[in-house]
Design an enzyme around this catalytic site. Structure first.
Site, short mmCIF file in Angstrom:
data_model
loop_
_atom_site.label_atom_id
_atom_site.label_comp_id
_atom_site.label_asym_id
_atom_site.label_seq_id
_atom_site.Cartn_x
_atom_site.Cartn_y
_atom_site.Cartn_z
N ARG A 163 0.84 -1.12 0.05
CA ARG A 163 -0.02 0.18 -0.02
C ARG A 163 0.73 1.13 -0.09
O ARG A 163 1.10 1.98 1.14
CB ARG A 163 -0.90 -0.12 1.22
CG ARG A 163 -1.74 -1.21 1.28
CD ARG A 163 -2.60 -1.30 2.43
NE ARG A 163 -3.40 -2.39 2.57
CZ ARG A 163 -4.35 -2.50 3.54
NH1 ARG A 163 -4.22 -2.07 4.81
NH2 ARG A 163 -5.17 -3.81 3.58
N ASP A 204 2.49 5.16 -0.53
CA ASP A 204 1.81 5.96 0.21
C ASP A 204 1.53 7.18 -1.15
O ASP A 204 2.19 7.15 -2.00
CB ASP A 204 2.67 6.87 1.45
CG ASP A 204 2.50 6.23 2.71
OD1 ASP A 204 1.56 5.23 2.65
OD2 ASP A 204 3.48 6.22 3.46
N ARG A 262 11.71 4.99 4.56
CA ARG A 262 11.94 6.12 4.53
C ARG A 262 12.60 7.04 5.74
O ARG A 262 13.59 8.01 5.76
CB ARG A 262 10.48 7.04 4.43
CG ARG A 262 9.89 7.00 3.01
CD ARG A 262 8.47 7.43 2.88
NE ARG A 262 8.11 8.67 3.30
CZ ARG A 262 7.05 9.09 3.46
NH1 ARG A 262 5.79 8.34 3.33
NH2 ARG A 262 6.92 10.31 4.07
#
Length: 244
Positions: A50, A52, A197
């Site tokens: 999923r 972002d 990230r």
């Protein structure tokens, strides 16, 4: 009924992430709309990741069940005629009925691009993380080695994650540079919410001298999100490959 597997490339700039939402344009929703237009079936596709808002993919994988008589390998050609230019079905194929794009995955590979120049880039503004401070690549390369192996990555996990465990195994990491572009690649058996990230934000701090490379093991062992670096922005992140 057939189970069709899609391999998908997309530029996530103009989408509110992968997952379908009733009030926003998403990658999943756009593909489902195209399938409905093609087959007349209201189908929910299952994605392996999923991603972002703003995150890109070279090799997102999804599957869906259909009663259509369209040959599975022809779905890619038919859908690409209906999809916008920033989403491309690279391959479609029939798989076993028990194949699940998310739960059958054995791992993923991600890439993150950093644009390291005094000035931002018009070309890479939606493709890479701009850092104007000159980064120390030698220190960053030392730092990434500590990510390898099996660890509890709680310190690299954003709030809101629904994962039952924060233990993950990192297979390999690399850091390369060409001119002003720095490319970080990482593969593992799975990743926590925003894990890649946060890894990037942490090694950027190493490259800027805010964190020592040798502090990474202590940060991992601390299980404390506050000890790791910032969460790097989404536009530099790419889902490269899903392993099955």
């Amino acid at each position: 009924m057939k189970n069709v597997k899609l391999t998908i490339e997309y530029d996530g700039t103009n989408y509110h992430g992968w997952q379908a939402q009733s009030n926003a344009k998403t990658v999943q929703g756009t593909i489902e709309k195209a399938i409905h237009g093609l087959t007349g079936e209201k189908i929910a596709i299952t994605g392996s990741s999923r991603t972002d808002q703003g995150v890109h993919a070279y090799g997102q994988v999804a599957n869906f069940f259909t009663n259509s008589n369209i040959p599975p390998e022809r779905f890619s050609y038919a859908l690409n005629r209906m999809l916008p230019d920033d989403i491309v079905i690279k391959k479609s194929e029939e798989v076993s009925m028990d194949f699940h794009a998310r739960y059958c995955s054995k791992g993923k590979k991600y890439r993150y691009l950093i644009y390291n120049n005094s000035f931002p880039s018009a070309i890479y503004r939606n493709r890479a993380y701009h850092i104007s401070h000159r980064l120390d690549l030698e220190k960053m390369n030392r730092a990434i080695e500590f990510f390898k192996g099996t660890h509890d990555f709680s310190a690299f996990r954003a709030t809101g994650s629904s994962s039952k465990t924060s233990v993950r195994t990192i297979f390999d990491v690399s850091l390369t540079s060409k001119e002003d572009l720095i490319c970080f690649e990482v593969s593992g058996d799975g990743f926590l919410y925003n894990m890649v990230r946060i890894m990037v934000g942490t090694i950027v701090d190493v490259g800027m001298g805010r964190i020592e490379a040798e502090d990474i093991p202590d940060i991992i062992e601390s299980l404390d999100r506050r000890r790791a670096g910032r969460t790097a922005p989404p536009q530099g992140l790419y889902l490269v490959e899903v392993y099955y």
